[in-house]
Scaffold this motif. Sequence first.
Motif, PDB file in Angstrom:
ATOM      1  N   GLY A 122       7.218  22.792 -22.887  1.00 16.35           N
ATOM      2  CA  GLY A 122       6.628  21.746 -22.079  1.00 16.35           C
ATOM      3  C   GLY A 122       6.168  20.712 -22.788  1.00 16.35           C
ATOM      4  O   GLY A 122       7.003  20.063 -23.511  1.00 16.35           O
ATOM      5  N   SER A 123       4.935  20.160 -23.204  1.00 20.93           N
ATOM      6  CA  SER A 123       4.324  19.307 -23.822  1.00 20.93           C
ATOM      7  C   SER A 123       3.404  19.465 -24.577  1.00 20.93           C
ATOM      8  O   SER A 123       2.219  20.165 -24.206  1.00 20.93           O
TER       9      SER A 123
ATOM     10  N   ILE B 239      -3.371  18.568 -22.812  1.00 18.66           N
ATOM     11  CA  ILE B 239      -4.669  18.804 -23.356  1.00 18.66           C
ATOM     12  C   ILE B 239      -5.570  20.050 -22.631  1.00 18.66           C
ATOM     13  O   ILE B 239      -6.528  20.454 -23.458  1.00 18.66           O
ATOM     14  N   ASN B 240      -5.243  20.468 -21.331  1.00 21.62           N
ATOM     15  CA  ASN B 240      -6.133  21.399 -20.785  1.00 21.62           C
ATOM     16  C   ASN B 240      -5.729  22.627 -21.401  1.00 21.62           C
ATOM     17  O   ASN B 240      -6.347  23.703 -21.460  1.00 21.62           O
TER      18      ASN B 240
ATOM     19  N   ASN C   1      -6.212  27.578 -27.765  1.00 21.16           N
ATOM     20  CA  ASN C   1      -5.511  28.950 -27.767  1.00 21.16           C
ATOM     21  C   ASN C   1      -4.022  28.756 -27.566  1.00 21.16           C
ATOM     22  O   ASN C   1      -3.392  29.453 -27.400  1.00 21.16           O
ATOM     23  N   ASP C   2      -3.740  27.315 -27.818  1.00 16.85           N
ATOM     24  CA  ASP C   2      -2.328  27.031 -27.900  1.00 16.85           C
ATOM     25  C   ASP C   2      -1.505  27.889 -29.053  1.00 16.85           C
ATOM     26  O   ASP C   2      -1.769  27.930 -30.161  1.00 16.85           O
ATOM     27  N   ILE C   3      -0.400  28.594 -28.529  1.00 17.38           N
ATOM     28  CA  ILE C   3       0.526  29.179 -29.672  1.00 17.38           C
ATOM     29  C   ILE C   3       1.869  28.914 -29.461  1.00 17.38           C
ATOM     30  O   ILE C   3       2.816  29.372 -30.126  1.00 17.38           O
TER      31      ILE C   3
ATOM     32  N   MET D 204       1.528  10.820 -27.946  1.00 15.54           N
ATOM     33  CA  MET D 204       0.986  10.510 -29.513  1.00 15.54           C
ATOM     34  C   MET D 204      -0.547  10.174 -28.993  1.00 15.54           C
ATOM     35  O   MET D 204      -1.281  10.503 -29.800  1.00 15.54           O
ATOM     36  N   MET D 205      -0.858   9.318 -28.151  1.00 19.25           N
ATOM     37  CA  MET D 205      -2.106   8.967 -28.004  1.00 19.25           C
ATOM     38  C   MET D 205      -3.032  10.208 -27.621  1.00 19.25           C
ATOM     39  O   MET D 205      -4.402  10.180 -28.003  1.00 19.25           O
ATOM     40  N   LEU D 206      -2.369  11.233 -26.838  1.00 24.32           N
ATOM     41  CA  LEU D 206      -3.277  12.234 -26.497  1.00 24.32           C
ATOM     42  C   LEU D 206      -3.465  13.346 -27.285  1.00 24.32           C
ATOM     43  O   LEU D 206      -4.137  14.291 -27.243  1.00 24.32           O
ATOM     44  N   LEU D 207      -2.620  13.206 -28.536  1.00 20.06           N
ATOM     45  CA  LEU D 207      -2.770  14.210 -29.609  1.00 20.06           C
ATOM     46  C   LEU D 207      -4.096  13.684 -30.548  1.00 20.06           C
ATOM     47  O   LEU D 207      -4.481  12.977 -30.723  1.00 20.06           O
ATOM     48  N   ASN D 208      -4.550  14.910 -31.152  1.00 18.61           N
ATOM     49  CA  ASN D 208      -5.899  14.765 -32.031  1.00 18.61           C
ATOM     50  C   ASN D 208      -5.312  14.141 -33.372  1.00 18.61           C
ATOM     51  O   ASN D 208      -4.148  14.193 -33.522  1.00 18.61           O
TER      52      ASN D 208
END
Length: 508
Positions: A135-136, A140-141, A145-147, A179-183
Motif C-alpha cells: 500500500g502506502s 498514517i492511521n 505497529n507498522d511491520i 513525503m509530507m505525511l511521513l515523520n
Amino acid sequence: MKKSIMFQGTGSGVGKSLITAAFCRIFKDDGYKTVPFKSQNMALNSFITKEGLEMGRAQVFQAEAARIEPDVRMNPILLKPTTDKKAQVIFKGKVHKNMDAQEYHKFKPQLENMIKEIYEELTSEYDICVLEGAGSPAEINLRENDIVNMGMAKLSNSPVVLIGDIDKGGVFASLAGTMMLLNEEERSRVKGVIINKFRGDIKILEPGLKMLEDIIKIPVLGVIPYSDINIEDEDSLSEIFKRRSKSNKEINIEVLYLPHVSNFTDFNVFQTQEDVNVRYVLRGESIGNPDILIIPGSKNTIEDLIYLRESGIEEEIKALHKKGKLIFGICGGYQMLGKKLYDPKGVECGIKEIDGIGFLDIETVFEDEKVTTQVKGIIEYEGSGYLEGLKGCNIEGYEIHMGRSKLCGESVYFDRINERLGKITSDLEGAVNSQGNVVGTYIHGIFDNINFTRKLLNNVRKSKGLGEIESSVESFSEFKEKEYNKLANIVKSNVDMNKIYEIIESGV
C-alpha cells in the motif's frame, strides 16, 4: 546485516512488485546473490513451496527473477481475506487463525521480533535483499505497529525508494503528499523516487521533475515507461480483469470473476498461445459463447456458489453445458461443479450444506486442516472429444484447499498424482463427467504444462473444424524468463543505476 534497498509506493497498484522483481533480476545479472522480501502480503493469490508452505505469489515471481527457489521466509506473513472484515492469517507458511482487522492490529507487536529474526536469517545467505512495502507508508492511521512499510525499513535498516504511478494522474501530488505525511525519521530514509508507467514525451515531463526535486529535496532516480510485461499480477485489484484480448482469435476462453477469486494467475499461460482469447466475466456481465468456460479457485467456495446462483450465472453455465461446451473447474470451481458441499464445522461460513451445480458426481466436505502440497502426476482419463489423447500427459502444480472431494456416481477420475512434496504416491484425483465435457481438479497451475494445454486446445480446434497448431513456446518457464529479462532491461535503461548502487552502499 547484508546490504538492502526497499521499494515503497504512493499507493496500491503503482508497480512495486514488478519493480522489485526487475531489481532482483538486475542485481542477479550484475553478479550479486539477491533475495526478495515482503514481511506481510495481503492477497488471494498464493503458492505452495516444495516444503508444502504457503506464500504470496509476488515473492514467488520475484524469486524466479532472482533465479532462486521460492522460500516462505521471503513472505513470512500472508493475509488471505475471507470476508470484507476478516482474513486468514498465514504465518511462516501455515494457517494461524482467522482474524478481524482490530484483532490483527493488536497481534502485530508480537510479530515484530519474529519478522526481524526471519529477515536476518534469510539475508545472511545473500548479498542484497530487495524489500517491497505494501500500500502506502502515508497511511498514517496504520503507522502504529507498522511491520510492512517504514516499520520494516527501520527493522531492516534499509534505505527507501518511493514509487509513484503517473498513469493514474496526479503523480507529483501523490509523491509530494506522501513525503509530507511521513515523520522526520521516515523522510530521512527516502533516498529517491521513481516515476512509473509514463507515456509520452519525456522532454515535456522534465521541468516537472526538477520542480518535484525542489519540493521534496530528494532526487528523481528514473522515469520508467509504460510497457506490456506479461508477469503475474499481485492481487485482484490488478488490471488483468479489465483486459480484453483481441476477439479475432480462434479459441475463446472465459473465466468467471468470483467475489472471492483466488489464484487467477492459473490462466496467465494462455497469453503464450497465439490462437487464444481470454475474457474475464466480471460482476454484472453475462457469459458469452466461449469454447471453454473456467470456474477458478475461491477463498469462500460456498458464498461464491451462492453468488453464481443469485446472479443468474449458474443458469448461464447450465445453458452452456447443454450446448456441449467444455467446462473446467479448478479447486473451488471443481467443488462447485459437484453434487453437494458440506461444511459441518463452519470452516467457510455458517451454511452447513448446499447443492452444487451438479455436473460432476462428487461430494465435498470442508475440514479444519488445509491441504498445501506440490504435486506431479499424469492424466488418467482416456476418452474422445475435448480430452482425446491426453491420457499419459505429465502434469505438475500445487494444491491449496480445505475441502476433500470424493466420487459418488458415474463421473471418473481425471488424473493420478504420483508425487506429493517429493514423496512417491499413487492417488487418483479430479473428476470428469460421463460426456467428457466437464472437468474438475484441485491442481493449480495445471495449464502451465504446455504439452497438456496445447493438446487440449488442439482438441477444441478440432471440434471447430480447425487444424492443429504448435505452441509458440516450449515451456511457460521459458516464456517467463524472457519477460523477466525484458522487464529488467526496461528498468535498467531508465533508472540511474549508479545512484541505486550508491544508495545501497551508503545505506541509511
